[in-house]
Write an enzyme that holds these catalytic residues in place. Structure first.
Site, short mmCIF file in Angstrom:
data_model
loop_
_atom_site.label_atom_id
_atom_site.label_comp_id
_atom_site.label_asym_id
_atom_site.label_seq_id
_atom_site.Cartn_x
_atom_site.Cartn_y
_atom_site.Cartn_z
CB SER A 14 18.60 -41.51 5.12
OG SER A 14 17.39 -42.18 5.37
CE1 TYR A 27 20.17 -45.18 1.54
CE2 TYR A 27 18.70 -44.95 3.42
CZ TYR A 27 19.28 -44.43 2.28
OH TYR A 27 18.95 -43.16 1.88
#
Length: 141
Positions: A14, A27
């Site tokens: 990501s 995350y």
């Protein structure tokens, strides 16, 4: 994969692992670990025919997905405006790249973090606001 003589591992990462933000710390850290794992696997197994890459995937519009359901329209507009393409991705954009990266045409690509993000990380964070400012000056002439 070793018994088969090789293959392609494609990890999903990501953009949150590439720059700091005000949220998503855990995350983003986990995606940073995926990025490191990608290079280690490519290094340790490359001579045995195993390729490993990570896709740094940007915000993708999906039916019933996070982008539409959890972000207010003004935030989505800011995100779209900060993509070099001026739009968010589609699942097909990512799928097509995965197909390529999995195949024989990509046999020399390994250990890479490949941005598939509509150019979101291709520019400085100030590019969008400065462009808006300059457009405002031009429209006042």
């Amino acid at each position: 994969m070793l018994k088969a003589g090789g293959g392609s591992i494609i990890n999903m990462s990501s953009g949150t692992s590439m720059a700091g933000d005000m949220q998503y710390t855990a995350y983003a850290s986990s995606k940073g670990a995926v990025n490191t794992l990608t290079r280690y696997i490519a290094t340790q197994y490359g001579r045995q025919g195993i390729r490993c890459n990570a896709l740094i995937i940007g915000l993708v519009r999906t039916t019933g997905g996070k982008a539409q359901d959890h972000l207010p329209a003004p935030i989505l507009k800011i995100l779209e405006d900060n993509h070099a393409t001026g739009k968010l991705g589609k699942p097909e954009d990512v799928a097509e790249f995965i197909r390529f990266l999995s195949g024989d045409d990509a046999v020399w690509i390994t250990g890479q973090h490949l941005n598939i993000d509509g150019g979101f990380f291709a520019h400085l964070p100030t590019t969008g606001p400065i462009a808006d400012f300059m457009a405002g000056i031009a429209s006042n002439k």
